[in-house]
Design an enzyme around this catalytic site. Structure first.
Site, PDB file in Angstrom:
ATOM      1  N   GLU A 110       4.742  12.741  -4.516  1.00 34.04           N
ATOM      2  CA  GLU A 110       3.800  12.896  -3.287  1.00 34.04           C
ATOM      3  C   GLU A 110       4.473  14.007  -2.839  1.00 34.04           C
ATOM      4  OE1 GLU A 110       3.527   9.741  -1.066  1.00 34.04           O
ATOM      5  OE2 GLU A 110       1.465  10.009  -0.304  1.00 34.04           O
TER       6      GLU A 110
ATOM      7  N   GLU B 112       0.743  -1.179  -0.025  1.00 34.54           N
ATOM      8  CA  GLU B 112       0.139   0.101  -0.397  1.00 34.54           C
ATOM      9  C   GLU B 112       1.123   0.907   0.365  1.00 34.54           C
ATOM     10  OE1 GLU B 112      -3.275  -0.218  -0.301  1.00 34.54           O
ATOM     11  OE2 GLU B 112      -3.666  -2.087   0.801  1.00 34.54           O
TER      12      GLU B 112
END
Ligand code: NAP
Length: 481
Positions: free
Chosen positions: A385, A248
């Protein structure tokens, strides 16, 4: 000074190295604890304990495993206030958020998987009248569980609960930045009566303890949540050993607002979806795309609402924006704000360290919620990010353009779409490459649904029976009739 030790075979043990790492409270910059700096030998001891415990835990009936997990959930609830305070102190998040999100979710994770195993089904396939096939779902052994600092107990329990509910034993490595609730959970797991060795927690750095776990030959399964770059390193070490791996990873999530959206709701939700937990939630919408006819009005309302967010001491119930997790992380986020200016962006709000903080938290790692406009979709600030309280805003002119912008990064974790047009909602949701698309909402989570990322946001799905499938191996038994 609190010393956080490893939890191995039901006991708290110092690391073999005898070394400790300082644990800093982000809101003050002060050291509040020191944590075990574990080495591969500590991981070896934890894996050995887990392997021994597996022999009997795998045979423990589901009803009994369920009962014990429910006890853990109950004990987290009994210690709610303490855990919320620890999480807030350790991470910098507002205690109100820990109370509203982190700790309730940790309770729910244990309860959810405790009861899920009582309802799990397996399949059978009749091969005409020649054979009967049935599927056994069996635990694998020792699960290696590696979790990040942004939602420490929430994500650690999201891994421990399904792993042991399914009959595995585990060795967990929480982030070295936020070890305190993991340490407290270890005590609660012992108090609940989970047998020694079923859950082991090894503290320390990713480079040492984390990698020892991903490359350990007796750990057949790794569930990892963290950054995409680290995920690649996990794969590099787990791949050659053919481990089952769930990753994840990071996100750069689009939040797409069409002109026909309920503007009030879209603004009211886009503020927390941009800045909750200081933007340090992998699911935060960090790229806002707004259809041109409502762009100015949306932006006015969005900026006005964001300005009102209360930045301050995370311990205060009224605080809505706390401190970033570390000084290094704040520097990284500030670096992106500086880069945005070089890339032609305009800082509409924030971008600075707040003045006038209360005395207790003046040395903390705070940064104002930051809104940046005018960036081109291909710039680094629109592609990478940032994982902080920073959101970019960009106008668009058509659904096709919105979809193209949404899909223009290497990430694909989650997205939000705001519209009153049902057909458009379904069409755009289907076209966006991400593991989750929320329509007219954000972070509404049902633990039964598949959760994970596309592209570089992850590999595999967890959640509900997907988690139980990941934490078990399917075996076909074919009986000739
Ligand atoms: P990170 O630096 O990748 O670290 C995650 C965990 O991995 C930590 O426990 C870390 O240990 C450990 N680690 C570091 N290097 C390792 C290695 N070589 N081998 C094994 N383990 C290693 O991520 P983070 O900064 O803690 O968390 C932020 C990231 O997580 C963001 O990218 C965010 O999007 C992502 N995230 C994703 C999800 C999701 O569900 N997709 C959820 C939450 C967060 P140490 O930190 O102690 O060194």
């Amino acid at each position: 000074m609190k010393r956080v030790l490893n939890f191995i075979d039901g006991q708290f043990r110092p690391p073999g190295s005898g070394r400790y790492i300082p644990d800093v409270e982000p809101a003050t910059g002060q050291v509040i604890a020191e944590i075990a700096d574990s080495e591969p030998e500590d991981v070896d001891a934890a894996v050995a304990a887990a392997s021994r415990a597996f022999a009997s835990w795998r045979k423990t009936p589901a009803e009994e495993r369920s009962r014990l997990l429910l006890r853990v959930g109950g004990l987290i609830e009994e210690n709610f206030d303490e855990l919320a305070r620890l999480e807030s102190d350790d991470n910098g998040k507002p205690v109100s958020l820990a109370r509203r999100m982190d700790i309730p979710r940790a309770i729910l994770n244990f309860r959810f998987f405790a009861t899920a195993i009582l309802h799990a089904e397996t399949s059978a396939h009749a091969t005409d009248d020649r054979a009967l096939n049935y599927t056994l779902r069996q635990p694998l052994g020792v699960a290696g569980l590696i979790s990040p600092w942004n939602l420490p107990l929430y994500l650690l329990s999201w891994k421990i609960a399904p792993a042991i509910a399914a009959g595995n034993c585990c060795v967990a490595k929480p982030s070295e930045l936020t070890p305190l609730t993991a340490d407290r959970l270890a005590g609660l797991i012992a108090e609940a009566g989970i047998p020694p060795g079923v859950v082991n927690i090894v503290h320390g750095t990713g480079a040492s303890a984390g990698r020892a776990l991903t490359s350990h030959p007796n750990v057949p399964l790794i569930s990892f949540t963290g950054g995409t770059k680290t995920g690649a390193d996990v794969m590099t070490h787990a791949g050659p050993l053919f481990k089952k791996v769930s990753l994840e990873l990071g996100g750069k999530n689009p939040n797409v607002v069409f002109a026909d959206a309920d503007l009030e709701q879209a603004v009211a939700t886009s503020i927390p979806s941009s800045f909750s937990n200081q933007g340090e939630i992998c699911l935060c919408g960090s790229r806002l795309f707004v259809e041109r006819p409502i762009y100015d009005e949306f932006l006015d309302r969005f900026l006005a609402g964001t300005k009102k967010l209360a930045i301050g001491d995370p311990r205060e119930a009224s605080t809505e924006v706390g401190a970033l997790v570390s000084e290094a992380h704040r520097r990284k986020v500030e670096g992106y704000v500086a880069l945005a200016k070089e890339e032609g962006g305009e800082i509409l709000l924030g971008g600075k360290r707040p003045a006038d903080l209360p005395e207790r938290v003046r040395g903390g790692y705070f940064l104002e919620p930051t809104v940046i406009a005018g960036l081109d979709g291909g710039t680094r600030c629109m592609q990478e990010e940032i994982f902080g309280p920073v959101v970019t805003v960009t106008p668009f002119d058509s659904p096709e353009e919105a979809i193209a912008l949404a899909n223009s990064t290497r990430y694909g974790l989650s997205a939000s779409v705001w519209t009153r047009d049902l057909q458009k909602a379904h069409r755009v949701a289907a076209a966006i490459d991400s593991g989750t698309v929320w329509v007219n909402t954000w972070l509404l989570r049902d633990l039964r649904v598949p959760f994970g990322g596309m592209k570089e946001s992850g590999v595999g799905r967890e959640g509900g029976f997907d988690s139980l499938a990941f934490f078990t191996e399917a075996k076909n038994v074919c009986v000739k009739l």
